[in-house]
Write a protein that holds these residues in place. Structure first.
Motif, PDB file in Angstrom:
ATOM      1  N   ASP A  32       0.826  -1.208   0.000  1.00  0.00           N
ATOM      2  CA  ASP A  32       0.000   0.000   0.000  1.00  0.00           C
ATOM      3  C   ASP A  32       0.863   1.261   0.000  1.00  0.00           C
ATOM      4  O   ASP A  32       0.479   2.278  -0.569  1.00  0.00           O
ATOM      5  CB  ASP A  32      -0.938   0.005   1.222  1.00  0.00           C
ATOM      6  CG  ASP A  32      -2.147  -0.900   1.005  1.00  0.00           C
ATOM      7  OD1 ASP A  32      -2.646  -0.945  -0.131  1.00  0.00           O
ATOM      8  OD2 ASP A  32      -2.566  -1.563   1.972  1.00  0.00           O
ATOM      9  N   TYR A  33       2.005   1.160   0.640  1.00  0.00           N
ATOM     10  CA  TYR A  33       2.912   2.308   0.630  1.00  0.00           C
ATOM     11  C   TYR A  33       3.336   2.623  -0.802  1.00  0.00           C
ATOM     12  O   TYR A  33       3.190   3.745  -1.280  1.00  0.00           O
ATOM     13  CB  TYR A  33       4.127   2.020   1.502  1.00  0.00           C
ATOM     14  CG  TYR A  33       4.922   3.252   1.870  1.00  0.00           C
ATOM     15  CD1 TYR A  33       4.342   4.278   2.600  1.00  0.00           C
ATOM     16  CD2 TYR A  33       6.260   3.391   1.487  1.00  0.00           C
ATOM     17  CE1 TYR A  33       5.066   5.420   2.948  1.00  0.00           C
ATOM     18  CE2 TYR A  33       6.987   4.527   1.833  1.00  0.00           C
ATOM     19  CZ  TYR A  33       6.384   5.544   2.558  1.00  0.00           C
ATOM     20  OH  TYR A  33       7.088   6.667   2.887  1.00  0.00           O
ATOM     21  N   HIS A  34       3.811   1.618  -1.475  1.00  0.00           N
ATOM     22  CA  HIS A  34       4.279   1.849  -2.833  1.00  0.00           C
ATOM     23  C   HIS A  34       3.128   2.263  -3.768  1.00  0.00           C
ATOM     24  O   HIS A  34       3.259   3.211  -4.540  1.00  0.00           O
ATOM     25  CB  HIS A  34       4.974   0.606  -3.381  1.00  0.00           C
ATOM     26  CG  HIS A  34       5.621   0.848  -4.708  1.00  0.00           C
ATOM     27  ND1 HIS A  34       6.702   1.682  -4.880  1.00  0.00           N
ATOM     28  CD2 HIS A  34       5.324   0.385  -5.951  1.00  0.00           C
ATOM     29  CE1 HIS A  34       7.055   1.712  -6.156  1.00  0.00           C
ATOM     30  NE2 HIS A  34       6.225   0.936  -6.825  1.00  0.00           N
ATOM     31  N   PHE A  35       2.010   1.568  -3.679  1.00  0.00           N
ATOM     32  CA  PHE A  35       0.928   1.871  -4.609  1.00  0.00           C
ATOM     33  C   PHE A  35       0.260   3.197  -4.314  1.00  0.00           C
ATOM     34  O   PHE A  35      -0.328   3.800  -5.202  1.00  0.00           O
ATOM     35  CB  PHE A  35      -0.075   0.728  -4.694  1.00  0.00           C
ATOM     36  CG  PHE A  35       0.463  -0.340  -5.582  1.00  0.00           C
ATOM     37  CD1 PHE A  35       0.549  -0.105  -6.944  1.00  0.00           C
ATOM     38  CD2 PHE A  35       0.975  -1.519  -5.071  1.00  0.00           C
ATOM     39  CE1 PHE A  35       1.106  -1.051  -7.779  1.00  0.00           C
ATOM     40  CE2 PHE A  35       1.529  -2.461  -5.898  1.00  0.00           C
ATOM     41  CZ  PHE A  35       1.606  -2.233  -7.262  1.00  0.00           C
ATOM     42  N   GLY A  36       0.370   3.630  -3.088  1.00  0.00           N
ATOM     43  CA  GLY A  36      -0.080   4.984  -2.806  1.00  0.00           C
ATOM     44  C   GLY A  36       0.674   5.962  -3.693  1.00  0.00           C
ATOM     45  O   GLY A  36       0.080   6.834  -4.325  1.00  0.00           O
ATOM     46  N   SER A  37       1.962   5.761  -3.795  1.00  0.00           N
ATOM     47  CA  SER A  37       2.741   6.718  -4.584  1.00  0.00           C
ATOM     48  C   SER A  37       2.449   6.584  -6.085  1.00  0.00           C
ATOM     49  O   SER A  37       2.490   7.562  -6.822  1.00  0.00           O
ATOM     50  CB  SER A  37       4.237   6.559  -4.305  1.00  0.00           C
ATOM     51  OG  SER A  37       4.744   5.443  -4.996  1.00  0.00           O
ATOM     52  N   HIS A  67      -0.500   5.598  -7.354  1.00  0.00           N
ATOM     53  CA  HIS A  67      -1.814   6.228  -7.397  1.00  0.00           C
ATOM     54  C   HIS A  67      -1.653   7.763  -7.499  1.00  0.00           C
ATOM     55  O   HIS A  67      -2.274   8.432  -8.329  1.00  0.00           O
ATOM     56  CB  HIS A  67      -2.490   5.823  -6.080  1.00  0.00           C
ATOM     57  CG  HIS A  67      -3.821   6.419  -5.784  1.00  0.00           C
ATOM     58  ND1 HIS A  67      -4.656   5.874  -4.845  1.00  0.00           N
ATOM     59  CD2 HIS A  67      -4.450   7.516  -6.244  1.00  0.00           C
ATOM     60  CE1 HIS A  67      -5.739   6.619  -4.762  1.00  0.00           C
ATOM     61  NE2 HIS A  67      -5.654   7.610  -5.599  1.00  0.00           N
ATOM     62  N   HIS A  68      -0.795   8.275  -6.663  1.00  0.00           N
ATOM     63  CA  HIS A  68      -0.599   9.703  -6.537  1.00  0.00           C
ATOM     64  C   HIS A  68      -0.009  10.332  -7.811  1.00  0.00           C
ATOM     65  O   HIS A  68      -0.173  11.535  -8.048  1.00  0.00           O
ATOM     66  CB  HIS A  68       0.357   9.938  -5.363  1.00  0.00           C
ATOM     67  CG  HIS A  68       0.243  11.294  -4.755  1.00  0.00           C
ATOM     68  ND1 HIS A  68      -0.961  11.902  -4.500  1.00  0.00           N
ATOM     69  CD2 HIS A  68       1.190  12.179  -4.325  1.00  0.00           C
ATOM     70  CE1 HIS A  68      -0.746  13.085  -3.962  1.00  0.00           C
ATOM     71  NE2 HIS A  68       0.545  13.280  -3.847  1.00  0.00           N
ATOM     72  N   THR A  73      -1.906  12.639  -9.895  1.00  0.00           N
ATOM     73  CA  THR A  73      -2.183  13.950  -9.327  1.00  0.00           C
ATOM     74  C   THR A  73      -1.088  14.972  -9.646  1.00  0.00           C
ATOM     75  O   THR A  73      -1.371  16.138  -9.895  1.00  0.00           O
ATOM     76  CB  THR A  73      -2.334  13.831  -7.796  1.00  0.00           C
ATOM     77  OG1 THR A  73      -3.443  12.989  -7.518  1.00  0.00           O
ATOM     78  CG2 THR A  73      -2.547  15.186  -7.151  1.00  0.00           C
ATOM     79  N   TRP A  74       0.129  14.520  -9.647  1.00  0.00           N
ATOM     80  CA  TRP A  74       1.197  15.513  -9.777  1.00  0.00           C
ATOM     81  C   TRP A  74       2.054  15.382 -11.035  1.00  0.00           C
ATOM     82  O   TRP A  74       2.678  16.362 -11.461  1.00  0.00           O
ATOM     83  CB  TRP A  74       2.108  15.503  -8.537  1.00  0.00           C
ATOM     84  CG  TRP A  74       2.917  14.227  -8.353  1.00  0.00           C
ATOM     85  CD1 TRP A  74       2.597  13.161  -7.580  1.00  0.00           C
ATOM     86  CD2 TRP A  74       4.179  13.926  -8.944  1.00  0.00           C
ATOM     87  NE1 TRP A  74       3.556  12.195  -7.645  1.00  0.00           N
ATOM     88  CE2 TRP A  74       4.559  12.643  -8.478  1.00  0.00           C
ATOM     89  CE3 TRP A  74       5.047  14.599  -9.825  1.00  0.00           C
ATOM     90  CZ2 TRP A  74       5.757  12.015  -8.861  1.00  0.00           C
ATOM     91  CZ3 TRP A  74       6.240  13.975 -10.209  1.00  0.00           C
ATOM     92  CH2 TRP A  74       6.572  12.689  -9.722  1.00  0.00           C
ATOM     93  N   VAL A  97      11.513   8.940 -12.937  1.00  0.00           N
ATOM     94  CA  VAL A  97      10.613   8.851 -11.787  1.00  0.00           C
ATOM     95  C   VAL A  97      10.564   7.414 -11.291  1.00  0.00           C
ATOM     96  O   VAL A  97      10.641   7.141 -10.086  1.00  0.00           O
ATOM     97  CB  VAL A  97       9.203   9.340 -12.158  1.00  0.00           C
ATOM     98  CG1 VAL A  97       8.228   9.093 -11.013  1.00  0.00           C
ATOM     99  CG2 VAL A  97       9.225  10.822 -12.522  1.00  0.00           C
ATOM    100  N   LEU A 101      11.449   6.124  -7.547  1.00  0.00           N
ATOM    101  CA  LEU A 101      10.453   5.517  -6.659  1.00  0.00           C
ATOM    102  C   LEU A 101      10.830   4.084  -6.309  1.00  0.00           C
ATOM    103  O   LEU A 101      10.645   3.631  -5.168  1.00  0.00           O
ATOM    104  CB  LEU A 101       9.054   5.580  -7.283  1.00  0.00           C
ATOM    105  CG  LEU A 101       8.501   7.006  -7.497  1.00  0.00           C
ATOM    106  CD1 LEU A 101       7.065   6.953  -8.041  1.00  0.00           C
ATOM    107  CD2 LEU A 101       8.521   7.819  -6.199  1.00  0.00           C
ATOM    108  N   LEU A 115      13.489   4.282  -3.651  1.00  0.00           N
ATOM    109  CA  LEU A 115      12.920   4.555  -2.327  1.00  0.00           C
ATOM    110  C   LEU A 115      12.359   3.274  -1.722  1.00  0.00           C
ATOM    111  O   LEU A 115      12.588   2.966  -0.548  1.00  0.00           O
ATOM    112  CB  LEU A 115      11.807   5.616  -2.440  1.00  0.00           C
ATOM    113  CG  LEU A 115      12.296   7.061  -2.623  1.00  0.00           C
ATOM    114  CD1 LEU A 115      11.152   7.970  -3.069  1.00  0.00           C
ATOM    115  CD2 LEU A 115      12.901   7.593  -1.315  1.00  0.00           C
ATOM    116  N   LEU A 116      11.641   2.526  -2.528  1.00  0.00           N
ATOM    117  CA  LEU A 116      11.075   1.274  -2.018  1.00  0.00           C
ATOM    118  C   LEU A 116      12.167   0.313  -1.583  1.00  0.00           C
ATOM    119  O   LEU A 116      12.111  -0.253  -0.480  1.00  0.00           O
ATOM    120  CB  LEU A 116      10.197   0.607  -3.095  1.00  0.00           C
ATOM    121  CG  LEU A 116       9.640  -0.761  -2.705  1.00  0.00           C
ATOM    122  CD1 LEU A 116       8.656  -0.631  -1.542  1.00  0.00           C
ATOM    123  CD2 LEU A 116       8.955  -1.451  -3.895  1.00  0.00           C
TER     124      LEU A 116
END
Lengths: 181, 181, 181, 181
Positions: free
Chosen positions: D143-148, D150-151, D154-155, D167, D171, D174-175
């Motif tokens: 969920d941590y990774h997929f949150g980003s 998903h996000h 937005t940006w 990107v 990412l 970071l994971l």
DNA sequence: AATGAATGAGTGTTCATTCAT
DNA sequence: AATGAATGAACACTCATTCAT
């Protein structure tokens, strides 16, 4: 036509789409429109089928070589049985007349009038001969009886207590008693 | 509701659009939907109005302090007059029942059954007392009479030869004669 | 606003009618429009409420007299708890931004940017000081973390196995580990 | 579908009218409804398209003959690139799930769960083997990774400083750093 | 003979907002 | 401060019918 008859009777003419008819019948729209000019045409055919059937049967009874009481009684009972035997057609008949196109409606009305008049003439003949009570105008007698025939499609259930013949006998009895001098 | 009643009676429920109703009534769609939840609701109100009227009148006659023959005769004649006086409502009633939503249909049927039963009880009472012929099941007698009432919306024309009262007398006569012992 | 928040969160902004809001709140439309200029205004207020709350809390942590690692960690964990504690607001926030009017959207975006920048500055400070890994641009680190915060409204259930604090600790741990030099 | 995808992504599902879709696509409403049962169906197809794509790619990476660190890293980076390459679909995905009909929502959720589980199993495998830090429950890591991911919708701007691959590398880094033992 | 994609006008209904009271 | 009737434009969707193939 069988599919259309069932569907029109179940949900009404306007609530039945051509798509539903062709699906129920297992054909395609193109095929339906190859044989029927319009949805309205389908309805008209159903009307024609029932009208011809009823007219033929009435003619048979009216032309018989019997006293007028017997002829009227048989005709009055028979139309009940025939209506119950074709209850889907009958339901459509009484419910969907106004959904026919104006010109087809006119034609149906004309055939129906012929039917009504034949029946009325039996009543009038009995009144003239003095075997029927002449207090009521014969047209009204016919409408009285056909109202109840019409109404059958509203309340009659094949799984009810009375058979078509029993209902027919009772309704014919009511008519004949109402006509007793 | 007046506009809707006229239009439903003229062209049938399904053939009348909400647009046509609001135009005829001189209101907007939004206003209509502010007062009626749906087109179906409008129809239901029309049903309710007629049902209440007929039930009230029947109750009045049935409760009267008179012999059962007189009570039934008055009730039978009155329903004819009332039906003719509200011929648009009646036409809608008999033609559009199946276009009501299932739950509203159920409710209407229940009210109609109450009405039917009240009328039937008069017939049964007369049969028990021996003043009516008991050969026909009372339910069938009621359906016989109401068939003809139902049918009025099909053939009765205000500009015809017979006044509502005359038609009512004739139809009540037919019923009473049919019930003679 | 409580009623609107619940309904917007449940069915979405566009799927919630003003009628439903006033019914849920037990007020009338007129009253609602007396206090809020438009439906859009209501949504904007909900945004404002959450934004102010989060900004205040972030400011509190960022201004604290602690090493940057501790400040970032606390801020990162706190936003998780606060988001879970206001999950309806958060769900609306992430789902309905594009349903705000353009000018209100602009304003919200500006406030959100301020928030983002404050958070980013903590990351950048840690990278400058050498306590955080500097391989990833700090903006991206912030989006990484806030993606997961955003996502909470999709998967977090109050009756699940992890308490808000536990989730917050785990997510803060992940962030801090990702930032280890 | 291309027209619908663009419009849904731009203004949201509820804010896009079927009329706008057919105008953008240069077809008629009738034609659209000939191929799609409802507006909801269109949305569902868009979901299906993205879900199938992502699942296929994840399966490819997960089944590869490589150490689990490499498999997870590639999968984590790839989903970022694929999401950016289909940013319209992704934006719709994360924003409009609740606008799907309940039963379609259920189906989409089920497919998404399969995807999540496949990813989670890679994390769990690495934790079991001791190559990943086991302090965080693997579901939460996902969920941590997929949150980003998903996000991103937005940006991320195609004209921004970082390419999709850059990107993705950041990412994924970071994971992987968050998962170091 | 038969297909089925396509049409386009029409359907019932919803809804944010206004405004006289 | 508050009401709730009214607006009117928009909405998703349906359908009998046509027609190129």
């Amino acid at each position: 036509m069988a599919a259309a008859t069932r569907l029109f009777s179940e949900r009404g003419y306007d609530r039945t789409s051509v798509q539903e008819i062709v699906e129920a019948a297992g054909v395609t729209k193109g095929a339906l429109y190859h044989y029927f000019g319009s949805k309205d045409d389908l309805l008209h055919e159903i009307y024609g089928r029932l009208l011809r059937l009823q007219q033929d049967r009435l003619d048979g009874y009216a032309d018989a070589d019997e006293p007028v009481e017997a002829r009227l009684r048989r005709a009055a009972a028979d139309v009940v049985v025939t209506t119950i035997d074709n209850l889907d057609d009958a339901r459509i008949f009484f419910r969907s007349m106004h959904q026919l196109s104006p010109e087809k409606q006119k034609q149906v009305r004309a055939e129906r009038r012929r039917y009504h008049e034949r029946f009325r003439d039996l009543v009038a003949e009995g009144q003239r001969r003095g075997v029927f009570n002449a207090a009521t105008p014969p047209d009204l007698v016919v409408d009285y009886h056909f109202g109840s025939v019409h109404h059958l499609s509203t309340w009659y259930r094949p799984d009810g207590r009375l058979s078509p013949q029993e209902v027919a006998e009772h309704l014919a009895d009511l008519l004949m008693r109402a006509l007793r001098p």
